[in-house]
Write a protein that holds these residues in place. Structure first.
Motif, PDB file in Angstrom:
ATOM      1  N   SER A 282      -1.648 -10.459  -1.026  1.00  0.00           N
ATOM      2  CA  SER A 282      -1.242  -9.078  -0.787  1.00  0.00           C
ATOM      3  C   SER A 282      -1.356  -8.771   0.693  1.00  0.00           C
ATOM      4  O   SER A 282      -2.129  -9.418   1.422  1.00  0.00           O
ATOM      5  CB  SER A 282      -2.116  -8.099  -1.586  1.00  0.00           C
ATOM      6  N   TRP A 283      -0.619  -7.758   1.115  1.00  0.00           N
ATOM      7  CA  TRP A 283      -0.663  -7.331   2.514  1.00  0.00           C
ATOM      8  C   TRP A 283      -2.037  -6.784   2.874  1.00  0.00           C
ATOM      9  O   TRP A 283      -2.467  -6.872   4.031  1.00  0.00           O
ATOM     10  CB  TRP A 283       0.422  -6.291   2.775  1.00  0.00           C
ATOM     11  N   GLU A 284      -2.748  -6.214   1.889  1.00  0.00           N
ATOM     12  CA  GLU A 284      -4.084  -5.666   2.155  1.00  0.00           C
ATOM     13  C   GLU A 284      -5.030  -6.742   2.692  1.00  0.00           C
ATOM     14  O   GLU A 284      -5.891  -6.455   3.531  1.00  0.00           O
ATOM     15  CB  GLU A 284      -4.687  -5.056   0.887  1.00  0.00           C
ATOM     16  N   GLU A 285      -4.868  -7.953   2.210  1.00  0.00           N
ATOM     17  CA  GLU A 285      -5.773  -9.027   2.642  1.00  0.00           C
ATOM     18  C   GLU A 285      -5.557  -9.386   4.111  1.00  0.00           C
ATOM     19  O   GLU A 285      -6.477  -9.870   4.779  1.00  0.00           O
ATOM     20  CB  GLU A 285      -5.566 -10.254   1.749  1.00  0.00           C
ATOM     21  N   ILE A 286      -4.355  -9.162   4.606  1.00  0.00           N
ATOM     22  CA  ILE A 286      -4.100  -9.393   6.038  1.00  0.00           C
ATOM     23  C   ILE A 286      -4.738  -8.290   6.866  1.00  0.00           C
ATOM     24  O   ILE A 286      -5.462  -8.557   7.840  1.00  0.00           O
ATOM     25  CB  ILE A 286      -2.587  -9.486   6.312  1.00  0.00           C
ATOM     26  N   LEU A 287      -4.503  -7.041   6.498  1.00  0.00           N
ATOM     27  CA  LEU A 287      -5.070  -5.930   7.257  1.00  0.00           C
ATOM     28  C   LEU A 287      -6.591  -5.969   7.249  1.00  0.00           C
ATOM     29  O   LEU A 287      -7.232  -5.554   8.221  1.00  0.00           O
ATOM     30  CB  LEU A 287      -4.585  -4.595   6.686  1.00  0.00           C
ATOM     31  N   ALA A 288      -7.181  -6.481   6.170  1.00  0.00           N
ATOM     32  CA  ALA A 288      -8.635  -6.540   6.070  1.00  0.00           C
ATOM     33  C   ALA A 288      -9.263  -7.435   7.141  1.00  0.00           C
ATOM     34  O   ALA A 288     -10.457  -7.319   7.440  1.00  0.00           O
ATOM     35  CB  ALA A 288      -9.049  -7.033   4.681  1.00  0.00           C
ATOM     36  N   GLN A 289      -8.462  -8.328   7.734  1.00  0.00           N
ATOM     37  CA  GLN A 289      -8.972  -9.218   8.780  1.00  0.00           C
ATOM     38  C   GLN A 289      -9.108  -8.523  10.130  1.00  0.00           C
ATOM     39  O   GLN A 289      -9.682  -9.082  11.059  1.00  0.00           O
ATOM     40  CB  GLN A 289      -8.051 -10.440   8.922  1.00  0.00           C
ATOM     41  N   TYR A 290      -8.596  -7.287  10.226  1.00  0.00           N
ATOM     42  CA  TYR A 290      -8.612  -6.563  11.499  1.00  0.00           C
ATOM     43  C   TYR A 290      -9.211  -5.171  11.313  1.00  0.00           C
ATOM     44  O   TYR A 290      -8.559  -4.144  11.547  1.00  0.00           O
ATOM     45  CB  TYR A 290      -7.186  -6.475  12.066  1.00  0.00           C
ATOM     46  N   PRO A 291     -10.489  -5.105  10.911  1.00  0.00           N
ATOM     47  CA  PRO A 291     -11.109  -3.810  10.631  1.00  0.00           C
ATOM     48  C   PRO A 291     -11.244  -2.919  11.857  1.00  0.00           C
ATOM     49  O   PRO A 291     -11.442  -1.706  11.722  1.00  0.00           O
ATOM     50  CB  PRO A 291     -12.483  -4.194  10.065  1.00  0.00           C
ATOM     51  N   TRP A 292     -11.175  -3.497  13.060  1.00  0.00           N
ATOM     52  CA  TRP A 292     -11.324  -2.707  14.280  1.00  0.00           C
ATOM     53  C   TRP A 292     -10.021  -2.007  14.682  1.00  0.00           C
ATOM     54  O   TRP A 292     -10.019  -1.185  15.595  1.00  0.00           O
ATOM     55  CB  TRP A 292     -11.790  -3.598  15.427  1.00  0.00           C
ATOM     56  N   LEU A 293      -8.900  -2.323  14.009  1.00  0.00           N
ATOM     57  CA  LEU A 293      -7.618  -1.708  14.335  1.00  0.00           C
ATOM     58  C   LEU A 293      -7.357  -0.495  13.453  1.00  0.00           C
ATOM     59  O   LEU A 293      -7.834  -0.407  12.317  1.00  0.00           O
ATOM     60  CB  LEU A 293      -6.486  -2.721  14.165  1.00  0.00           C
ATOM     61  N   THR A 294      -6.588   0.443  13.988  1.00  0.00           N
ATOM     62  CA  THR A 294      -6.193   1.621  13.234  1.00  0.00           C
ATOM     63  C   THR A 294      -4.743   1.478  12.819  1.00  0.00           C
ATOM     64  O   THR A 294      -3.871   1.215  13.663  1.00  0.00           O
ATOM     65  CB  THR A 294      -6.349   2.899  14.086  1.00  0.00           C
ATOM     66  N   PHE A 295      -4.475   1.623  11.546  1.00  0.00           N
ATOM     67  CA  PHE A 295      -3.120   1.482  11.036  1.00  0.00           C
ATOM     68  C   PHE A 295      -2.588   2.839  10.582  1.00  0.00           C
ATOM     69  O   PHE A 295      -3.352   3.733  10.205  1.00  0.00           O
ATOM     70  CB  PHE A 295      -3.091   0.493   9.863  1.00  0.00           C
ATOM     71  N   SER A 296      -1.271   2.988  10.628  1.00  0.00           N
ATOM     72  CA  SER A 296      -0.630   4.243  10.258  1.00  0.00           C
ATOM     73  C   SER A 296      -0.752   4.483   8.759  1.00  0.00           C
ATOM     74  O   SER A 296      -0.780   3.532   7.968  1.00  0.00           O
ATOM     75  CB  SER A 296       0.853   4.224  10.656  1.00  0.00           C
ATOM     76  N   GLU A 297      -0.805   5.763   8.395  1.00  0.00           N
ATOM     77  CA  GLU A 297      -0.752   6.125   6.985  1.00  0.00           C
ATOM     78  C   GLU A 297       0.717   6.195   6.578  1.00  0.00           C
ATOM     79  O   GLU A 297       1.472   6.993   7.128  1.00  0.00           O
ATOM     80  CB  GLU A 297      -1.429   7.475   6.747  1.00  0.00           C
ATOM     81  N   PRO A 298       1.148   5.370   5.647  1.00  0.00           N
ATOM     82  CA  PRO A 298       2.574   5.356   5.295  1.00  0.00           C
ATOM     83  C   PRO A 298       2.995   6.610   4.545  1.00  0.00           C
ATOM     84  O   PRO A 298       2.214   7.190   3.789  1.00  0.00           O
ATOM     85  CB  PRO A 298       2.692   4.122   4.400  1.00  0.00           C
ATOM     86  N   LYS A 299       4.225   7.028   4.794  1.00  0.00           N
ATOM     87  CA  LYS A 299       4.804   8.136   4.059  1.00  0.00           C
ATOM     88  C   LYS A 299       5.675   7.584   2.942  1.00  0.00           C
ATOM     89  O   LYS A 299       6.358   6.580   3.112  1.00  0.00           O
ATOM     90  CB  LYS A 299       5.657   9.006   4.990  1.00  0.00           C
ATOM     91  N   GLU A 300       5.604   8.229   1.810  1.00  0.00           N
ATOM     92  CA  GLU A 300       6.438   7.784   0.698  1.00  0.00           C
ATOM     93  C   GLU A 300       7.899   8.090   1.015  1.00  0.00           C
ATOM     94  O   GLU A 300       8.270   9.243   1.213  1.00  0.00           O
ATOM     95  CB  GLU A 300       6.012   8.486  -0.592  1.00  0.00           C
ATOM     96  N   GLN A 301       8.691   7.077   1.107  1.00  0.00           N
ATOM     97  CA  GLN A 301      10.105   7.269   1.408  1.00  0.00           C
ATOM     98  C   GLN A 301      10.888   6.089   0.878  1.00  0.00           C
ATOM     99  O   GLN A 301      10.380   4.974   0.790  1.00  0.00           O
ATOM    100  CB  GLN A 301      10.326   7.395   2.917  1.00  0.00           C
ATOM    101  N   PRO A 302      12.146   6.317   0.506  1.00  0.00           N
ATOM    102  CA  PRO A 302      12.982   5.206   0.063  1.00  0.00           C
ATOM    103  C   PRO A 302      13.351   4.338   1.255  1.00  0.00           C
ATOM    104  O   PRO A 302      13.227   4.771   2.404  1.00  0.00           O
ATOM    105  CB  PRO A 302      14.219   5.912  -0.508  1.00  0.00           C
TER     106      PRO A 302
END
Length: 404
Positions: A282-302
């Motif tokens: 899953s993509w979550e497992e990639i982001l979990a490797q960079y806890p010091w980074l801030t990622f955008s909150e996605p907006k629900e959109q098509p």
């Protein structure tokens, strides 16, 4: 600081991303001092070979070429960056054999302050690989991750299209001149990348045609611009493993999507996992490797409606396990690089990798023998052998023995 022209001349004389050019830069400190070291009537040897002396004697011709190239870039709207340029990515400055010149269409932006992940894989992808590339790229791009890839057929272009449809940015690294789209059918994708705030980059100047050995070289830039490289699908000797090998050499993360042991296209990622790559589902497992980074909150959109010629199946629609792709629309697959012979000793190898590679032949030799002949520490030899194996240049035999 050397001028842009001096960096361009250096690159033209000593080649793209070569070990030789890297060693000379380390010795002289800059292209300016290196070029100034040449005097007429020098004898071949130290510091220059006969071929290099011949080229250095024609410096005026290379200066004229560089001036014409800069003018052509100005007309194209192309930036020409060198390691002395403030806009040159620090991530690339820190890799072995960094590009002496980087041609850029579009905007790299604050690439060093932004999360970027390379997504690479085979041209002959399966439905499983296609779906994984779409999902990972879509979800990562929605959270502000820049997707870096090679604009090639298959996984590369699928991941970049997904990033664009998610409203994200993507960077395409070319294996040919900056003014050429290869393959030609990706011109609409190329245009969309620029229109959506991304960038197309190459170390090859305008009018430089595609060569087979350019593609393995450009892969070090794909991994070099990224925090980590995700390999989706590929055979054991897929070009995507070369990108993974560069990532290992550059001390970047390597992720792999595991697959069926019966699928040839999953052989590469599965093998990488055995070598220490992080398996991700899953993509979550990639982001979990960079806890010091801030990622955008996605907006629900098509998905954004972006038109591409020879369209790939519809992008992942955000629902786990769901896909809305038309069954009859398949991503065209074919050869990325023009046919040609394989380079025996790739120029992108580090000094230690080259030393070890040149010791090997068809007959297996032990790791202890390699340590003895190179004088390198055991951990260094074993680490470089692993990297050479990932590149597909070395074979492992029982008893910790190795051959080409």
């Amino acid at each position: 600081m050397s001028s842009t022209l001096e960096w361009m001349i250096f690159q033209r004389i000593f080649g793209y991303g070569t070990t030789r050019g890297q060693k000379l830069l380390e010795r002289f400190g800059s292209p300016e001092r290196l070029l100034a070291a040449y005097v007429p009537q020098m004898e071949p040897g130290e510091p220059f070979t006969k071929t290099e002396l011949s080229k250095l004697s024609e410096r005026s011709r290379y200066e004229q070429w560089a001036e014409r190239t800069l003018e052509r870039c100005w007309k194209l709207g192309c930036q020409v960056l060198t390691p002395d340029s403030p806009q040159y990515p620090a991530r690339l400055r820190n890799i072995y054999s960094f590009p002496a010149v980087l041609y850029v269409l579009g905007e790299l932006g604050e690439i060093d302050e932004q999360p970027a992940i390379a997504v690479v894989g085979t041209r002959k992808c399966t439905d499983y690989g296609r779906r994984a590339a779409e999902e990972f790229s879509w979800e990562l791009a929605r959270r502000g991750v820049i997707i870096v890839s090679g604009l090639a057929l298959g996984i590369d272009s699928i991941s970049q299209e997904a990033a664009l449809k998610a409203g994200g940015r993507t960077i395409a690294v070319l294996g040919n001149g900056i003014d050429t789209v290869y393959p030609a059918q990706h011109r609409p994708l190329h245009r969309a990348i620029l229109e959506r705030g991304g960038a197309v980059v190459s170390e090859y100047p305008p009018q430089e045609g595609a060569q087979p050995f350019f593609f393995p070289l450009r892969n070090r830039i794909i991994s070099g611009l990224s925090l980590g490289t995700l390999v989706v699908e590929g055979t054991r000797h897929s070009g995507s493993l070369i990108t993974a090998g560069h990532a290992v050499t550059q001390n970047r993360d390597v992720f792999a999507v595991p697959g069926s042991i019966y699928s040839p296209q999953s052989a590469g990622p599965n093998w990488l996992i055995g070598q220490g790559a992080l398996p991700v589902s899953s993509w979550e497992e990639i982001l979990a490797q960079y806890p010091w980074l801030t990622f955008s909150e996605p907006k629900e959109q098509p998905p954004l409606q972006i038109s591409f010629d020879n369209p790939t199946p519809s992008v992942y629609n955000g629902q786990k396990g769901a896909s809305s792709r038309p069954q009859k629309q398949k991503k065209a697959c074919g050869s990325e690089a023009p046919k040609g012979g394989k380079t025996e000793a790739p120029s992108y190898l580090t000094e230690n990798q080259r030393r070890i590679f040149e010791l090997l032949g068809e007959e297996p030799v032990s790791a202890d023998r390699i340590v003895e002949q190179t004088g390198l520490p055991v951990p260094v030899v074993l680490a470089n052998l692993t990297q050479l194996e990932i590149f597909g240049l070395v074979r492992t035999h029982p008893g910790r023995r190795f051959s080409r």
